[in-house]
Design a protein around this motif. Structure first.
Motif, mmCIF file in Angstrom:
data_model
loop_
_atom_site.group_PDB
_atom_site.id
_atom_site.type_symbol
_atom_site.label_atom_id
_atom_site.label_comp_id
_atom_site.label_asym_id
_atom_site.label_seq_id
_atom_site.Cartn_x
_atom_site.Cartn_y
_atom_site.Cartn_z
ATOM 1 N N HIS A 32 1.060 -1.226 0.042
ATOM 2 C CA HIS A 32 0.151 -0.098 0.215
ATOM 3 C C HIS A 32 0.650 1.036 0.003
ATOM 4 N N LYS A 33 1.910 1.033 0.915
ATOM 5 C CA LYS A 33 2.839 2.501 1.048
ATOM 6 C C LYS A 33 3.354 2.575 -0.548
ATOM 7 N N PHE A 35 2.158 1.815 -3.221
ATOM 8 C CA PHE A 35 1.319 2.040 -4.466
ATOM 9 C C PHE A 35 0.977 3.610 -4.084
ATOM 10 N N ASN A 36 0.749 4.174 -2.713
ATOM 11 C CA ASN A 36 0.841 5.428 -2.327
ATOM 12 C C ASN A 36 2.030 6.482 -2.920
ATOM 13 N N TYR A 37 3.182 5.916 -2.766
ATOM 14 C CA TYR A 37 4.278 6.469 -3.183
ATOM 15 C C TYR A 37 4.312 6.618 -4.628
ATOM 16 N N CYS A 39 1.641 6.668 -6.881
ATOM 17 C CA CYS A 39 0.778 7.425 -7.171
ATOM 18 C C CYS A 39 1.017 9.020 -7.073
ATOM 19 N N THR A 40 1.627 9.303 -6.002
ATOM 20 C CA THR A 40 2.111 10.412 -5.621
ATOM 21 C C THR A 40 3.046 10.976 -6.623
ATOM 22 N N LYS A 88 -8.184 3.173 -8.809
ATOM 23 C CA LYS A 88 -7.592 3.910 -7.743
ATOM 24 C C LYS A 88 -6.512 5.082 -7.891
ATOM 25 N N ALA A 89 -5.963 4.616 -9.033
ATOM 26 C CA ALA A 89 -4.683 5.598 -9.382
ATOM 27 C C ALA A 89 -5.427 6.914 -10.080
ATOM 28 N N VAL A 154 10.005 0.335 -1.034
ATOM 29 C CA VAL A 154 9.209 0.987 0.085
ATOM 30 C C VAL A 154 8.775 0.221 1.308
#
Lengths: 155, 155
Positions: A32-33, A35-37, A39-40, A88-89, A154
């Motif tokens: 999840h981290k 993926f967050n990274y 996408c950011t 989601k992205a 990550v």
């Protein structure tokens, strides 16, 4: 002479322009981290994001008993999983998201097939942290070691 | 049930807030890229950047013949090298740059001494690319495998 080269070196702004995120079905914290990274960075710099998931078929000891129907089911699961990530992205604001599916041994498929064709300059992988211990999975380790691109693990 | 967890997951913006860059005297392409990347992120997000260089004293086969004077010279070289990096980072626009010096086996010193006290959430290392071949050095590999923080290997 070494000092001269060093002194001459000028700092330049640098960011990545083509991101490849490797995901798997094991949706742990580090995935999840990662993926967050991914996408950011893709959103902030408006760069393409490829998301790859690999159907593991490399280990015949495990998979030789899978029937064609079961393999087909696994493929459908992976496609659905990948589509969830893509949606989601996009909802987050990443303009260019590409789902990429491979089949075989994950690290080999990503290194020899997906990465050469998608051509990322940064590959993003989770560390597959198990129960609070930081450890790096085989796939992440192999990609970190052998990729031509930069690799971020990550945690 | 796995699908539910996955669907419930919401993308969140994420960036690193405390960067540790590991450098060595071997100023190759990957080291410069790693430095560029570290400075860019530290500047854009206005976060602290630690720059660590380690005086290798772990291998007595090589260093047992070094006199105290020679060791002292090596220390001075490393300090000068590190100061060059710090000045360049500051000139580039990084507000908070901290030089960090270690002594021993680089990966062990960084993992067991520097990182626990500086407490980075991202460690940045070069890959030590040799003559166009991408390969990952022992130090980078060990850090990638064992760090508690995220690790980026810059190529």
């Amino acid at each position: 002479m070494a000092e001269e080269t060093e002194e001459d070196f000028v700092v330049e702004s640098m960011h990545y322009s083509r991101l490849l995120l490797a995901v798997d079905d094991d949706d742990d914290d580090s995935s999840h981290k990662a993926f967050n990274y991914a996408c950011t960075v893709a959103k902030v710099y408006e760069v393409p994001l490829g998301i790859v998931s690999v159907l593991e078929t490399g280990d015949l000891n495990i998979y030789q008993s899978l029937s064609p129907d079961m393999l087909s089911d696994r493929r459908s699961e992976i496609v659905a999983h990948l589509n969830t990530y893509v949606e989601k992205a996009q909802a987050f604001g990443v303009q260019d998201v590409q789902p990429l599916i491979g089949e075989g041994k994950p690290a080999r498929v990503i290194l020899e097939d997906i990465a050469p064709s998608f051509n990322p300059d940064l590959i993003i992988v989770g560390s597959h942290t198990a129960r609070g211990h930081s450890h790096i999975g085989h796939v992440a380790s192999e990609i970190a070691r052998e990729a031509n691109a930069s690799v971020i693990i990550v945690r």
